[in-house]
Scaffold this motif. Structure first.
Motif, mmCIF file in Angstrom:
data_model
loop_
_atom_site.group_PDB
_atom_site.id
_atom_site.type_symbol
_atom_site.label_atom_id
_atom_site.label_comp_id
_atom_site.label_asym_id
_atom_site.label_seq_id
_atom_site.Cartn_x
_atom_site.Cartn_y
_atom_site.Cartn_z
ATOM 1 N N TYR A 683 16.584 4.269 128.597
ATOM 2 C CA TYR A 683 17.390 4.623 129.763
ATOM 3 C C TYR A 683 17.779 3.385 130.571
ATOM 4 N N THR A 684 16.824 2.479 130.756
ATOM 5 C CA THR A 684 17.059 1.245 131.498
ATOM 6 C C THR A 684 16.289 0.114 130.824
ATOM 7 N N ILE A 685 16.742 -1.107 131.018
ATOM 8 C CA ILE A 685 16.080 -2.257 130.423
ATOM 9 C C ILE A 685 14.788 -2.603 131.174
ATOM 10 N N GLU A 686 14.750 -2.323 132.461
ATOM 11 C CA GLU A 686 13.619 -2.723 133.280
ATOM 12 C C GLU A 686 12.400 -1.827 133.062
ATOM 13 N N ASP A 687 11.234 -2.381 133.358
ATOM 14 C CA ASP A 687 9.970 -1.636 133.370
ATOM 15 C C ASP A 687 9.291 -1.952 134.701
ATOM 16 N N ARG A 688 9.517 -1.080 135.677
ATOM 17 C CA ARG A 688 9.052 -1.414 137.017
ATOM 18 C C ARG A 688 7.530 -1.422 137.129
ATOM 19 N N PHE A 689 6.843 -0.632 136.307
ATOM 20 C CA PHE A 689 5.381 -0.607 136.380
ATOM 21 C C PHE A 689 4.769 -1.929 135.923
ATOM 22 N N ARG A 690 5.500 -2.670 135.085
ATOM 23 C CA ARG A 690 4.950 -3.927 134.562
ATOM 24 C C ARG A 690 5.752 -5.136 135.053
ATOM 25 N N ASN A 691 6.658 -4.910 136.018
ATOM 26 C CA ASN A 691 7.451 -5.987 136.605
ATOM 27 C C ASN A 691 8.260 -6.749 135.559
ATOM 28 N N VAL A 692 8.760 -6.016 134.557
ATOM 29 C CA VAL A 692 9.607 -6.602 133.516
ATOM 30 C C VAL A 692 11.061 -6.310 133.861
ATOM 31 N N VAL A 693 11.901 -7.342 133.901
ATOM 32 C CA VAL A 693 13.312 -7.165 134.233
ATOM 33 C C VAL A 693 14.165 -7.920 133.224
ATOM 34 N N ASP A 694 15.385 -7.498 133.078
ATOM 35 C CA ASP A 694 16.430 -8.194 132.305
ATOM 36 C C ASP A 694 16.283 -8.092 130.788
ATOM 37 N N THR A 695 15.111 -7.837 130.263
ATOM 38 C CA THR A 695 14.934 -7.826 128.815
ATOM 39 C C THR A 695 13.725 -6.984 128.448
ATOM 40 N N ARG A 696 13.743 -6.452 127.248
ATOM 41 C CA ARG A 696 12.575 -5.761 126.695
ATOM 42 C C ARG A 696 11.896 -6.626 125.626
ATOM 43 N N ARG A 697 12.467 -7.786 125.366
ATOM 44 C CA ARG A 697 11.906 -8.672 124.349
ATOM 45 C C ARG A 697 10.843 -9.560 124.989
ATOM 46 N N VAL A 698 9.718 -8.940 125.299
ATOM 47 C CA VAL A 698 8.618 -9.648 125.949
ATOM 48 C C VAL A 698 7.319 -9.374 125.210
ATOM 49 N N LEU A 699 6.363 -10.273 125.400
ATOM 50 C CA LEU A 699 4.991 -10.071 124.952
ATOM 51 C C LEU A 699 4.084 -10.214 126.172
ATOM 52 N N LEU A 700 3.324 -9.177 126.445
ATOM 53 C CA LEU A 700 2.379 -9.197 127.559
ATOM 54 C C LEU A 700 1.070 -9.776 127.059
ATOM 55 N N MET A 701 0.671 -10.953 127.620
ATOM 56 C CA MET A 701 -0.458 -11.697 127.080
ATOM 57 C C MET A 701 -1.488 -12.009 128.149
ATOM 58 N N ASN A 702 -2.718 -12.140 127.712
ATOM 59 C CA ASN A 702 -3.802 -12.582 128.568
ATOM 60 C C ASN A 702 -3.560 -14.037 128.978
ATOM 61 N N ALA A 703 -3.803 -14.362 130.239
ATOM 62 C CA ALA A 703 -3.519 -15.704 130.752
ATOM 63 C C ALA A 703 -4.276 -16.778 129.979
ATOM 64 N N ALA A 704 -5.538 -16.507 129.663
ATOM 65 C CA ALA A 704 -6.334 -17.506 128.940
ATOM 66 C C ALA A 704 -5.783 -17.732 127.539
ATOM 67 N N ASP A 705 -5.285 -16.675 126.888
ATOM 68 C CA ASP A 705 -4.704 -16.837 125.549
ATOM 69 C C ASP A 705 -3.433 -17.679 125.599
ATOM 70 N N ILE A 706 -2.627 -17.505 126.646
ATOM 71 C CA ILE A 706 -1.393 -18.286 126.769
ATOM 72 C C ILE A 706 -1.730 -19.777 126.842
ATOM 73 N N VAL A 707 -2.702 -20.106 127.669
ATOM 74 C CA VAL A 707 -3.095 -21.514 127.810
ATOM 75 C C VAL A 707 -3.727 -22.025 126.519
ATOM 76 N N ARG A 708 -4.614 -21.216 125.944
ATOM 77 C CA ARG A 708 -5.345 -21.625 124.740
ATOM 78 C C ARG A 708 -4.407 -21.917 123.577
ATOM 79 N N LEU A 709 -3.309 -21.165 123.473
ATOM 80 C CA LEU A 709 -2.370 -21.335 122.360
ATOM 81 C C LEU A 709 -1.262 -22.332 122.673
ATOM 82 N N GLY A 710 -1.326 -22.955 123.848
ATOM 83 C CA GLY A 710 -0.378 -24.012 124.175
ATOM 84 C C GLY A 710 0.955 -23.542 124.709
#
Length: 789
Positions: A683-710
């Protein structure tokens, strides 16, 4: 020592717990932006404006009401005494989507080639609007062009007559009525096959295989009124805030009575955290949301068997200790002795399972599981609710059966306020199975159909969704007829399947709006537009109504309310009958035209085929709250091989036994839906519950994993599936986003991440794609592959 020594204190606590009291772990965003509330009100206004459907706003008063229409979105139960507005945000979105004033006319198709339309996004395609006329693809111009209904039926029938029936597939999404579904399965079987896959094959088929072995039925055992009688509710892998928002009303009422709600889910879903009822002026003007979950355990995706094993282990350890002390235990020994089979073997397995393995596989601590078990042990009537977070795993059947085991330990089956509650998706996906849409011949009333209509139905097993995909890849499918849905987007292996699909000779789509399934087509392709459930269906005998089954096994009637989107549209029963008359020889025991003229004749045939469930269907479908299908579990009658409810031992605690061991650079992906979609409809591209806007091509990741993987927040990455079958599966240009997910896991949207799911990566017994646990590896996206938004 009895670990439940403080049960009385806990019981007193939960009796007095204020439903507006915030749990200490609630984030600032969760406190400020609950589910429902003004966010929901704004979303409702936006979708009505977006679809230019404001003139139809009055129709919402008839949604899920007696003599009104059943919502075209989810299958959540309809109360006998509905609210003034028995709607939710997603229900309004689905209704507005159907009542849009936008139109996909022949002029639109003349302006755009299929090749061009393939470059459009899912939202862009459906946003074109309602289909208005039957269309046939012209290979010379690569456009869909108008065709008369009579020519379409004749040509489809002629094509099918040239094919071996078993090389054809008749797929069904979950929205077709009982009447349409019954006609469709009869058409397929008279033609000569049981290839009747449906959307259940992609979600709750696991329920249909797991529950019969455990308790003897293939559907949930609770009614809507059981939520008024429960004193504890357990949630596993289900998100009512997005998938079934009307469910939040009984949950809110339960919390206001002090009923504890314990949730196990990898993501903190907003609907299971807090809720403001948008139909309550006091709540909307106040600042006191209802806090739904009293405990929220972020289990590792795929860790549910281990978590459930831990809960069972807590109960057994406490029961053993109590009996050693000569005090009353926490198990329902009388129920187990009289009604259950397999307890001794199951209990031995639980006792032998180590806490180290439970904690490792579940991602939860022993203390957290003990906290949940303490509350469960004090409750007298408990409902276990679950969704695709349990069913879409390699060992999904074990997940469901372990939840049954937990409920059986304390006798929470076959009594008021207790039982198991799978929350289905589409609004009649359960009902279409009940009337015969199934690839499994043993589940259809074949003997009775043979007697009624004088033909011999095929007795061999047909193809489920995964089987169909495998056959398409082999080039074995000659025709694919789809009653609704967007099959090509819902299935795994999207890229491979789209490449193989043109090998099909004939594709037929019975639809209301344009989607990608119309563009990935066979050599001969038709679009047959139908009226929607919200629209008036006028046939020779007058206005027609239809029936459907909700998620609790109750049947309801539905009347369309507004004029069809175009006078050229035909009803689903009329389209099925048109194909049937063009394809099948005349049958003196079946008058397709008479059925289309008067749907009560179809319901009479359903009643004759399945009298135990559907006797007097045309009268009983208007019973307030619907009439319930027979439910032997309610009387503690178990239609299993043992004649009892069965404790069943899981194969292991490991959810995904046949992919490589998880290394430091391998993440466990699970797919999710946004608040702006229902299944494949965006219906819409946004996901207001997860603060996702403009795109659905996202990966929701743990902060420590983002740093750990560079990586860093906002980076674009490619995700590749880590398996050893030689196939490259990759989705490029996914935006990294920091989110509260368990370490080692990552969430991505369905259907955008479907290309990462191997076709063979499915539940072992049900063949449901294992979309909730996919091993992936990430790499930075090369600039040339970055998507343009």
């Amino acid at each position: 020592m009895n670990d439940f020594a403080h049960v009385d204190k806990l019981e007193q606590l939960h009796r007095t717990l204020d439903a507006t009291e915030q749990p200490p772990e609630a984030s600032e965003d969760e406190r400020e932006h609950p589910s429902g509330g003004w966010g929901s009100a704004k979303a409702v206004g936006s979708i009505l404006f977006q679809e230019r459907a404001m003139r139809h706003v009055g129709v919402l008063l008839h949604q899920n009401k007696p003599k009104g229409f059943a919502c075209v979105s989810c299958s959540w139960a309809k109360p006998g005494k509905p609210h003034p507005l028995e709607v939710c945000e997603n229900g309004v979105k689905a209704t507005a989507w159907e009542l849009t004033t936008r139109r996909a006319t022949p002029a639109f198709f003349a302006e755009h080639t299929v090749t061009e339309l393939k470059t459009w996004g899912d939202h862009e395609l459906e946003e074109v609007g309602r289909l208005t006329e039957p269309m046939r693809w012209d290979k010379h111009t690569d456009t869909y062009q108008p065709v008369s209904w009579e020519d379409a039926f004749a040509e489809i029938g002629a094509e099918l007559k040239l094919m071996p029936p078993k090389s054809t597939v008749f797929y069904t999404s979950g929205r077709a009525s009982l009447e349409t579904s019954y006609m469709y399965q009869l058409l397929a079987r008279m033609y000569g096959h049981n290839n009747l896959p449906d959307s259940s094959n992609m979600c709750h088929e696991t329920t249909s295989t797991a529950l019969p072995e455990s308790v003897g039925v293939g559907v949930g055992t609770v009614l809507l009124e059981d939520f008024d009688k429960a004193d504890c509710i357990l949630f596993f892998g289900q998100n009512p805030g997005v998938n079934s928002p009307r469910m939040l009303h009984p949950l809110q009422e339960a919390r206001k009575r002090g009923v504890p709600i314990i949730t196990f889910n990898p993501l903190r879903e907003r609907g299971l955290v807090n809720f403001v009822n948008p139909q309550s002026p006091a709540e909307m003007l106040g600042d006191n949301p209802t806090w739904i979950s009293t405990q929220y355990h972020q289990v590792m995706p795929g860790g549910d068997v281990a978590a459930l094993m831990g809960l069972c282990k807590c109960l057994l350890e406490t029961d053993d200790a109590a009996k050693q002390d000569g005090t009353e235990g926490v198990l329902d020994d009388a129920f187990i002795a009289e009604h259950c089979h397999g307890y001794t073997e199951f209990a031995a397995t639980v006792r032998q399972t180590t806490w180290d393995s439970i904690e490792r596989e579940s991602g939860l601590t022993r203390a957290a599981l003990q906290d949940a078990a303490e509350v469960y042990a004090q409750a007298k009537a408990v409902i276990g609710v679950y969704g695709m977070g349990l069913t879409q795993h390699r060992h999904g059947t074990d997940n469901v059966q372990m939840l049954c085991n937990l409920l059986l330990l304390r006798g929470n089956m076959g009594k008021p306020g207790a039982g198991i509650c799978p929350v289905r998706g589409h609004s009649n996906v359960q009902g279409q199975r009940t009337v015969g849409i199934t690839e499994k011949p043993e589940l259809a009333p074949l003997d009775q159909l043979a007697k009624q209509f004088g033909f011999e139905p095929p007795r061999d097993k047909g193809m489920a969704t995964v089987d169909v995909c495998e056959a398409v890849l082999k080039g074995d499918i000659r025709a694919f007829v789809s009653l609704g849905g967007n099959f090509i987007r819902a299935i795994p292996e999207t890229d491979r399947m789209e490449a193989a699909w043109p090998s099909i000779r004939l594709t037929v789509q019975i639809s209301t709006r344009l989607n990608r399934a119309h563009l990935i087509h066979g050599d001969v392709a038709y679009i047959l537009p139908c009226i929607g459930r919200t629209e008036k269906d006028i046939q020779a005998s007058g206005p027609q109504c239809v029936a459907m089954e909700d998620s609790t096994g109750c049947m309801h009637g539905s009347w369309g309310q507004v004029a069809p989107a175009a006078p050229t549209l035909r009803s689903e029963p009329a389209i099925i009958a048109g194909i049937a008359k063009a394809l099948l020889p005349r049958n003196p025991k079946l008058d397709w035209d008479a059925w289309v003229a008067d749907y009560s004749k179809i319901r009479a045939a359903i009643s004759e085929s399945l009298p135990e469930i559907f006797h007097d269907l045309s009268d009983r479908m208007w019973q307030p709250g619907g009439f319930r299908r027979p439910m032997p579990v309610a009387d503690r009658v178990w239609k299993t091989k043992t004649g009892k409810a069965n404790f069943l031992v899981p194969k292991s605690l490991t959810v995904d036994p046949d992919t490589p061991a998880y290394g430091p650079d391998i993440l466990r992906l699970f797919t999710v839906r946004s608040d702006g979609q229902f299944n494949t409809t965006i219906y819409t591209i946004e996901d207001r519950f997860r603060n996702v806007v403009d795109t659905r091509r996202v990966l929701l990741m743990n902060a420590a994993d983002i740093v750990r993987l560079g990586f860093k927040d906002g980076d674009l990455v490619d995700a590749s599936t880590v398996v050893t079958d030689g196939q490259l599966r990759r989705v490029s240009g996914l935006r990294v986003m920091t989110y509260d997910v368990p370490p080692g896991s990552v969430a991505g949207y369905f259907p955008e991440c479907n290309p990462l799911i191997p076709l063979w990566h499915h539940a072992e017994t049900s063949k449901v794609p294992a979309a909730k646990s996919i091993p992936i590896r990430l790499a930075a996206t090369a600039p040339a592959h970055a998507p343009i938004h």
